[in-house]
Motif scaffolding. Structure first.
Motif, mmCIF file in Angstrom:
data_model
loop_
_atom_site.group_PDB
_atom_site.id
_atom_site.type_symbol
_atom_site.label_atom_id
_atom_site.label_comp_id
_atom_site.label_asym_id
_atom_site.label_seq_id
_atom_site.Cartn_x
_atom_site.Cartn_y
_atom_site.Cartn_z
ATOM 1 N N ILE A 160 5.619 8.415 0.299
ATOM 2 C CA ILE A 160 4.544 7.633 0.888
ATOM 3 C C ILE A 160 4.876 6.134 0.771
ATOM 4 O O ILE A 160 6.054 5.779 0.781
ATOM 5 N N VAL A 161 3.871 5.272 0.644
ATOM 6 C CA VAL A 161 4.138 3.845 0.553
ATOM 7 C C VAL A 161 3.297 3.210 -0.550
ATOM 8 O O VAL A 161 2.161 3.606 -0.812
ATOM 9 N N ALA A 162 3.881 2.213 -1.200
ATOM 10 C CA ALA A 162 3.128 1.297 -2.059
ATOM 11 C C ALA A 162 2.948 0.015 -1.259
ATOM 12 O O ALA A 162 3.852 -0.421 -0.552
ATOM 13 N N TYR A 163 1.764 -0.585 -1.379
ATOM 14 C CA TYR A 163 1.510 -1.783 -0.566
ATOM 15 C C TYR A 163 0.657 -2.786 -1.318
ATOM 16 O O TYR A 163 -0.027 -2.455 -2.305
ATOM 17 N N ASP A 164 0.703 -4.017 -0.837
ATOM 18 C CA ASP A 164 -0.086 -5.109 -1.388
ATOM 19 C C ASP A 164 -1.411 -5.158 -0.642
ATOM 20 O O ASP A 164 -1.452 -5.494 0.551
ATOM 21 N N PRO A 165 -2.531 -4.821 -1.294
ATOM 22 C CA PRO A 165 -3.816 -4.768 -0.584
ATOM 23 C C PRO A 165 -4.318 -6.130 -0.126
ATOM 24 O O PRO A 165 -5.220 -6.203 0.705
ATOM 25 N N ALA A 166 -3.741 -7.208 -0.643
ATOM 26 C CA ALA A 166 -4.126 -8.538 -0.194
ATOM 27 C C ALA A 166 -3.513 -8.875 1.164
ATOM 28 O O ALA A 166 -3.952 -9.813 1.834
ATOM 29 N N LYS A 167 -2.486 -8.092 1.554
ATOM 30 C CA LYS A 167 -1.764 -8.393 2.792
ATOM 31 C C LYS A 167 -1.815 -7.273 3.823
ATOM 32 O O LYS A 167 -1.582 -7.515 5.010
ATOM 33 N N VAL A 168 -2.083 -6.061 3.359
ATOM 34 C CA VAL A 168 -2.036 -4.889 4.236
ATOM 35 C C VAL A 168 -3.356 -4.131 4.161
ATOM 36 O O VAL A 168 -3.870 -3.870 3.068
ATOM 37 N N GLN A 169 -3.892 -3.781 5.311
ATOM 38 C CA GLN A 169 -5.095 -2.966 5.373
ATOM 39 C C GLN A 169 -4.719 -1.487 5.443
ATOM 40 O O GLN A 169 -3.715 -1.133 6.079
ATOM 41 N N PRO A 170 -5.493 -0.618 4.806
ATOM 42 C CA PRO A 170 -5.149 0.815 4.816
ATOM 43 C C PRO A 170 -4.974 1.401 6.209
ATOM 44 O O PRO A 170 -4.111 2.262 6.416
ATOM 45 N N ASN A 171 -5.752 0.921 7.183
ATOM 46 C CA ASN A 171 -5.622 1.486 8.526
ATOM 47 C C ASN A 171 -4.321 1.086 9.222
ATOM 48 O O ASN A 171 -3.962 1.648 10.254
ATOM 49 N N GLU A 172 -3.601 0.104 8.641
ATOM 50 C CA GLU A 172 -2.321 -0.311 9.222
ATOM 51 C C GLU A 172 -1.181 0.608 8.793
ATOM 52 O O GLU A 172 -0.085 0.539 9.364
ATOM 53 N N ILE A 173 -1.415 1.453 7.794
ATOM 54 C CA ILE A 173 -0.384 2.373 7.302
ATOM 55 C C ILE A 173 -0.916 3.803 7.267
ATOM 56 O O ILE A 173 -0.529 4.612 6.434
ATOM 57 N N ALA A 174 -1.806 4.090 8.212
ATOM 58 C CA ALA A 174 -2.432 5.412 8.243
ATOM 59 C C ALA A 174 -1.503 6.484 8.775
ATOM 60 O O ALA A 174 -1.735 7.681 8.564
ATOM 61 N N ASP A 175 -0.448 6.071 9.473
ATOM 62 C CA ASP A 175 0.494 7.020 10.070
ATOM 63 C C ASP A 175 1.913 6.481 9.875
ATOM 64 O O ASP A 175 2.129 5.267 9.914
ATOM 65 N N TYR A 176 2.864 7.376 9.656
ATOM 66 C CA TYR A 176 4.257 6.950 9.471
ATOM 67 C C TYR A 176 4.751 6.137 10.651
ATOM 68 O O TYR A 176 5.560 5.219 10.493
ATOM 69 N N ALA A 177 4.298 6.464 11.863
ATOM 70 C CA ALA A 177 4.766 5.762 13.051
ATOM 71 C C ALA A 177 4.511 4.259 12.964
ATOM 72 O O ALA A 177 5.293 3.456 13.485
ATOM 73 N N GLN A 178 3.447 3.863 12.272
ATOM 74 C CA GLN A 178 3.090 2.447 12.210
ATOM 75 C C GLN A 178 4.124 1.612 11.445
ATOM 76 O O GLN A 178 4.225 0.406 11.650
#
Length: 348
Positions: free
Chosen positions: A136-154
């Protein structure tokens, strides 16, 4: 080719004495009170598994540890005289490599078939998963919104240009992920995804999964591909710096075609020439038992694989998802195509 040559040389250098153990075949061909384990897992939790198996069965575990391709090369060289009873690897793609080389045999175990879901085992019974890990992915919530990584295609979209960190393309975890994408999407779309993700790298791939997570925390990238248990281990480990990093980041669970995240396995199979086949089957059945599943999830922060097994308290907050139901054997079957795409895209 250079990598294969190096692996072959390393395999030749491995000896049973290197682990301070021997692995004699039973003199009459029958199973002795020993299990010869070739394992590419290297976690502290596994010693607990071996100790408990020995305590419950009286069967001594004699193990050889190494990289999966080293152990596969070794078994090839040993041929019918190989002392190996069980081969264990931390990825379905590595297990498939052993199967493809003719190094595993079919196991017909009612206990295993009842315990391990159908999609987490090779269809003919040549290997079984005993733990799961989501890629899956680890992300910085200050820079990335969950809906931006809802699918691998994104992850391949221009939104993440210069924003992604990942380990090397020939790592088997990434090969298995791309193998799953090929199976789900077909070759053209998977190829475009690999090219897009490669173009979105914030830096050339380096290090392991935890290094990618740390790079997100350091601001090098916004999103990192990682196996779930690496992040969960950082969040619950003894290293205060890693705990601090994990507290500031989040795990995202992209879906594959709306059917859930890609999930891989650690697993094992009985070797083609196992001198102690009965013990080998007992060992695989033990790995699927409630006691063993508890050790795997509590001590190594993996998701259990057996039906009805619950994740440990530290893992449970990251377990609220339904995994993609694809059979894990497909990752290895598509591995050569995945490697070709990755290499052509320049994902080094």
């Amino acid at each position: 080719m250079r990598r294969l040559t190096a692996l072959a040389a390393a395999a030749a250098a491995l000896t049973l004495a290197a682990c301070g153990q021997s692995s004699d075949k039973a003199a009459d061909g029958a199973s002795s009170k020993v299990l010869n384990l070739y394992t590419a897992r290297h976690y502290d939790a596994d010693q607990k598994l071996y100790d408990l198996f020995e305590e419950k069965t009286g069967i001594e575990v004699k193990r050889i540890e190494g990289r999966p391709d080293e152990l596969i090369a070794r078994m090839k060289a040993e041929g019918a005289n190989s002392p190996a009873d069980v081969f264990v690897a931390a990825d379905a793609g590595a297990l498939w490599r052993a199967q493809d080389a003719g190094l595993l045999q079919t196991v017909n175990s009612e206990a295993l078939n009842a315990a391990i879901p159908e999609n987490l085992r090779e269809p003919s019974g040549q290997y079984y998963g005993f733990s799961r890990r989501a890629r899956i992915v680890a992300y910085d919530p200050a820079k990335v919104q969950p809906n931006e990584i809802a699918d691998y295609a994104q992850l391949a979209s221009p939104r993440f240009k210069g924003k992604i960190c990942a380990r090397s393309g020939d790592n088997v975890y990434n090969l298995s992920l791309v193998g799953a994408l090929i199976e789900a999407w077909g070759e053209d779309k998977a190829k475009a995804w690999v090219e897009g993700v490669t173009q979105n790298f914030a830096r050339p791939p380096e290090g392991g999964d935890r290094d990618q997570v740390r790079a997100v925390a350091a601001g090098v990238c916004e999103v990192a591909l990682t196996n779930s248990y690496y992040f969960i281990r950082m969040a619950n480990g003894e290293d205060a710096a890693d705990r601090e990093i994990a507290s500031k980041l989040r795990l995202g669970f992209p879906s594959l075609d709306g059917k859930g995240p890609h999930v891989n396995i650690s697993g094992g199979g009985v070797t083609a020439h196992a001198p102690n086949k009965e013990n080998a089957v007992k060992f695989l059945e033990f790995l699927a038992s409630p006691e063993a599943q508890q050790i795997v999830t509590e001590l190594n922060f993996e998701y259990p694989a057996a039906n009805g097994a619950a994740p440990a308290a530290a893992v449970a907050p990251y377990a609220d998802f339904t995994a993609h139901p694809m059979n894990v054997s497909r990752y290895g079957i598509n591995q050569a195509k995945a490697q070709s795409m990755i290499s052509a895209a320049g994902w080094r």
